[in-house]
Design a protein around this motif. Structure first.
Motif, PDB file in Angstrom:
ATOM      1  N   THR A   7       0.815  -1.221   0.000  1.00  0.00           N
ATOM      2  CA  THR A   7       0.000   0.000   0.000  1.00  0.00           C
ATOM      3  C   THR A   7       0.851   1.276   0.000  1.00  0.00           C
ATOM      4  OG1 THR A   7      -0.153   0.192   2.413  1.00  0.00           O
ATOM      5  CG2 THR A   7      -1.779  -1.229   1.347  1.00  0.00           C
ATOM      6  N   VAL A   8       2.179   1.114  -0.046  1.00  0.00           N
ATOM      7  CA  VAL A   8       3.057   2.293  -0.017  1.00  0.00           C
ATOM      8  C   VAL A   8       2.977   3.051  -1.349  1.00  0.00           C
ATOM      9  CG1 VAL A   8       5.482   3.045   0.034  1.00  0.00           C
ATOM     10  CG2 VAL A   8       4.667   1.360   1.698  1.00  0.00           C
ATOM     11  N   ASP A   9       2.867   4.394  -1.260  1.00  0.00           N
ATOM     12  CA  ASP A   9       2.785   5.228  -2.467  1.00  0.00           C
ATOM     13  C   ASP A   9       4.127   5.836  -2.856  1.00  0.00           C
ATOM     14  OD1 ASP A   9      -0.173   5.240  -2.952  1.00  0.00           O
ATOM     15  OD2 ASP A   9      -0.174   6.021  -0.892  1.00  0.00           O
ATOM     16  N   PHE A  10       4.949   6.168  -1.845  1.00  0.00           N
ATOM     17  CA  PHE A  10       6.228   6.816  -2.146  1.00  0.00           C
ATOM     18  C   PHE A  10       7.314   6.335  -1.191  1.00  0.00           C
ATOM     19  CE2 PHE A  10       3.068   9.919  -3.583  1.00  0.00           C
ATOM     20  CZ  PHE A  10       3.519  10.184  -4.870  1.00  0.00           C
ATOM     21  N   ILE A  11       8.522   6.204  -1.723  1.00  0.00           N
ATOM     22  CA  ILE A  11       9.691   5.902  -0.890  1.00  0.00           C
ATOM     23  C   ILE A  11      10.435   7.222  -0.664  1.00  0.00           C
ATOM     24  CG2 ILE A  11      11.936   4.726  -0.843  1.00  0.00           C
ATOM     25  CD1 ILE A  11      10.543   2.374  -2.267  1.00  0.00           C
ATOM     26  N   ILE A  12      10.678   7.545   0.615  1.00  0.00           N
ATOM     27  CA  ILE A  12      11.262   8.836   0.988  1.00  0.00           C
ATOM     28  C   ILE A  12      12.569   8.624   1.761  1.00  0.00           C
ATOM     29  CG2 ILE A  12      10.810  11.036   2.209  1.00  0.00           C
ATOM     30  CD1 ILE A  12       8.521  10.505   0.335  1.00  0.00           C
ATOM     31  N   PRO A  13      13.694   9.129   1.260  1.00  0.00           N
ATOM     32  CA  PRO A  13      14.941   8.984   2.024  1.00  0.00           C
ATOM     33  C   PRO A  13      15.042  10.035   3.136  1.00  0.00           C
ATOM     34  CG  PRO A  13      15.357  10.192   0.003  1.00  0.00           C
ATOM     35  CD  PRO A  13      13.884   9.852  -0.011  1.00  0.00           C
ATOM     36  N   PHE A  71       3.719   6.860   3.034  1.00  0.00           N
ATOM     37  CA  PHE A  71       5.136   7.128   2.775  1.00  0.00           C
ATOM     38  C   PHE A  71       6.020   6.092   3.470  1.00  0.00           C
ATOM     39  CE2 PHE A  71       2.832  11.162   2.720  1.00  0.00           C
ATOM     40  CZ  PHE A  71       3.135  11.610   1.441  1.00  0.00           C
ATOM     41  N   LEU A  72       6.954   5.538   2.729  1.00  0.00           N
ATOM     42  CA  LEU A  72       7.918   4.610   3.309  1.00  0.00           C
ATOM     43  C   LEU A  72       9.239   5.359   3.483  1.00  0.00           C
ATOM     44  CD1 LEU A  72       8.641   1.680   4.180  1.00  0.00           C
ATOM     45  CD2 LEU A  72       9.394   1.292   1.839  1.00  0.00           C
ATOM     46  N   LEU A  73       9.552   5.631   4.734  1.00  0.00           N
ATOM     47  CA  LEU A  73      10.758   6.380   5.077  1.00  0.00           C
ATOM     48  C   LEU A  73      11.931   5.396   5.151  1.00  0.00           C
ATOM     49  CD1 LEU A  73      11.584   9.274   5.975  1.00  0.00           C
ATOM     50  CD2 LEU A  73      10.872   8.628   8.284  1.00  0.00           C
ATOM     51  N   VAL A  74      13.036   5.705   4.473  1.00  0.00           N
ATOM     52  CA  VAL A  74      14.174   4.783   4.481  1.00  0.00           C
ATOM     53  C   VAL A  74      15.433   5.451   5.022  1.00  0.00           C
ATOM     54  CG1 VAL A  74      13.273   3.308   2.628  1.00  0.00           C
ATOM     55  CG2 VAL A  74      14.758   5.217   2.019  1.00  0.00           C
ATOM     56  N   ASP A  75      16.218   4.660   5.767  1.00  0.00           N
ATOM     57  CA  ASP A  75      17.468   5.168   6.341  1.00  0.00           C
ATOM     58  C   ASP A  75      18.459   4.011   6.469  1.00  0.00           C
ATOM     59  OD1 ASP A  75      19.197   7.067   7.317  1.00  0.00           O
ATOM     60  OD2 ASP A  75      18.203   7.341   9.238  1.00  0.00           O
ATOM     61  N   PRO A  92      -1.975  16.034   5.560  1.00  0.00           N
ATOM     62  CA  PRO A  92      -3.258  15.483   5.998  1.00  0.00           C
ATOM     63  C   PRO A  92      -3.444  14.020   5.577  1.00  0.00           C
ATOM     64  CG  PRO A  92      -3.566  17.681   5.065  1.00  0.00           C
ATOM     65  CD  PRO A  92      -2.138  17.308   4.820  1.00  0.00           C
ATOM     66  N   ASP A  93      -3.903  13.211   6.536  1.00  0.00           N
ATOM     67  CA  ASP A  93      -4.206  11.783   6.324  1.00  0.00           C
ATOM     68  C   ASP A  93      -3.016  10.951   5.848  1.00  0.00           C
ATOM     69  OD1 ASP A  93      -6.891  12.233   7.070  1.00  0.00           O
ATOM     70  OD2 ASP A  93      -7.342  12.933   5.028  1.00  0.00           O
ATOM     71  N   ALA A  94      -1.824  11.447   6.104  1.00  0.00           N
ATOM     72  CA  ALA A  94      -0.637  10.691   5.689  1.00  0.00           C
ATOM     73  C   ALA A  94      -0.463   9.450   6.552  1.00  0.00           C
ATOM     74  CB  ALA A  94       0.597  11.578   5.804  1.00  0.00           C
ATOM     75  N   LYS A  95       0.141   8.408   5.965  1.00  0.00           N
ATOM     76  CA  LYS A  95       0.530   7.215   6.712  1.00  0.00           C
ATOM     77  C   LYS A  95       2.033   7.055   6.512  1.00  0.00           C
ATOM     78  CE  LYS A  95      -3.735   4.581   6.082  1.00  0.00           C
ATOM     79  NZ  LYS A  95      -4.357   4.698   4.751  1.00  0.00           N
ATOM     80  N   VAL A  96       2.706   6.555   7.563  1.00  0.00           N
ATOM     81  CA  VAL A  96       4.163   6.413   7.468  1.00  0.00           C
ATOM     82  C   VAL A  96       4.605   5.007   7.886  1.00  0.00           C
ATOM     83  CG1 VAL A  96       6.393   7.264   8.346  1.00  0.00           C
ATOM     84  CG2 VAL A  96       4.565   8.892   7.854  1.00  0.00           C
ATOM     85  N   SER A  97       5.540   4.463   7.140  1.00  0.00           N
ATOM     86  CA  SER A  97       6.215   3.216   7.501  1.00  0.00           C
ATOM     87  C   SER A  97       7.714   3.468   7.426  1.00  0.00           C
ATOM     88  CB  SER A  97       5.830   2.090   6.535  1.00  0.00           C
ATOM     89  OG  SER A  97       4.488   1.716   6.751  1.00  0.00           O
ATOM     90  N   ILE A  98       8.475   2.606   8.087  1.00  0.00           N
ATOM     91  CA  ILE A  98       9.935   2.781   8.120  1.00  0.00           C
ATOM     92  C   ILE A  98      10.630   1.471   7.728  1.00  0.00           C
ATOM     93  CG2 ILE A  98      11.914   3.069   9.700  1.00  0.00           C
ATOM     94  CD1 ILE A  98      10.215   5.139  11.222  1.00  0.00           C
ATOM     95  N   VAL A  99      11.598   1.585   6.820  1.00  0.00           N
ATOM     96  CA  VAL A  99      12.414   0.422   6.461  1.00  0.00           C
ATOM     97  C   VAL A  99      13.878   0.870   6.442  1.00  0.00           C
ATOM     98  CG1 VAL A  99      13.093  -0.942   4.452  1.00  0.00           C
ATOM     99  CG2 VAL A  99      10.750  -1.043   5.245  1.00  0.00           C
TER     100      VAL A  99
END
Ligand SMILES: [Zn+2]
Length: 226
Positions: A109-115, A189-193, A213-220
């Motif tokens: 369900t992730v829409d964007f990968i964000i570094p 948003f999938l936050l990556v580090d 607004p209404d954002a969802k965040v995951s971390i990998v």
């Protein structure tokens, strides 16, 4: 034949143990690949990465591929990735993790990968963000767009920081900001580090993303230290 000759004079070595790589080995040797301590977090909804952020920030999913151990293979390859210009290590880890993550429902369900954006001074010194190759490999393998313009680092001068009466935690929150338009409302948003240690940078980055607004965040992340 030509490739073999190149290898004879400029042998490619394993980033984990410096032994010479065989033709079909890439970045790290088979032995290191088997020795690297895997977390298997992605198959456990109550994993240590999830508990790290529990009560701090609402996340859909959190995981890291490797356990980070001092003096281990993971420390060696992350060091080479961050300080020795070995960006191919980030790509290798991204491709590896994409295979593990491709069937995870939350990832679908992730829409964007964000570094996590690198400090501009470090970016100048290093010449690259060590997370870029990892994020782009995940993006290409999982067919999820990579976006490095949503989450930005605000730049403060030293004098501004000194003058500021903000507490350190508040200052951290203020360091990251989001630039977004309507198209990003309600997205995941999938936050990556690279390595999860205290998780404080990831926490403030997530907080910034959750301003949408209404954002969802995951971390990998590539690895997590105990
Ligand atoms: Zn090796």
């Amino acid at each position: 034949m030509f490739i073999s000759l190149i290898n004879l004079f400029f042998p490619r070595v394993c980033s984990g143990c410096n032994s010479i790589l065989l033709t079909d080995e890439k970045v790290i040797c088979t032995s290191c690949r088997h020795e690297i301590p895997l977390t298997n977090f992605h198959n456990n909804p109550n994993n240590e990465a999830v508990s790290k952020f529990y009560g701090r920030i609402p996340l859909e999913f959190a995981a890291a591929l490797f356990h980070f151990q001092k003096k281990g293979i993971v420390q060696e390859i992350i060091h080479k990735l961050k300080y020795k210009g070995h960006e191919e290590i980030g790509e290798m880890i991204g491709l590896w993790y994409a295979e593990e993550l491709q069937n995870i429902p939350e990832i679908k369900t992730v829409d964007f990968i964000i570094p996590v954006p690198l400090h501009p001074r470090k970016l100048r010194e290093r010449g690259y963000n060590q997370v870029t190759a990892f994020g782009k490999a995940l993006s290409e393998s999982l067919a999820i767009p990579y976006n490095e313009s949503v989450l930005v680092r605000k730049v403060y001068s030293k004098t501004q920081t000194k003058k500021s009466l903000l507490k350190r935690s508040e200052l951290n929150t203020a360091i990251f900001d989001v630039i977004y338009d309507e198209a990003l409302i309600g997205k995941h948003f999938l936050l990556v580090d690279d390595v999860i240690t205290t998780g404080s940078t990831l926490e403030v980055c997530s907080r910034a993303l959750l301003k949408i607004p209404d954002a969802k965040v995951s971390i990998v992340c590539m690895a997590m230290s105990q």
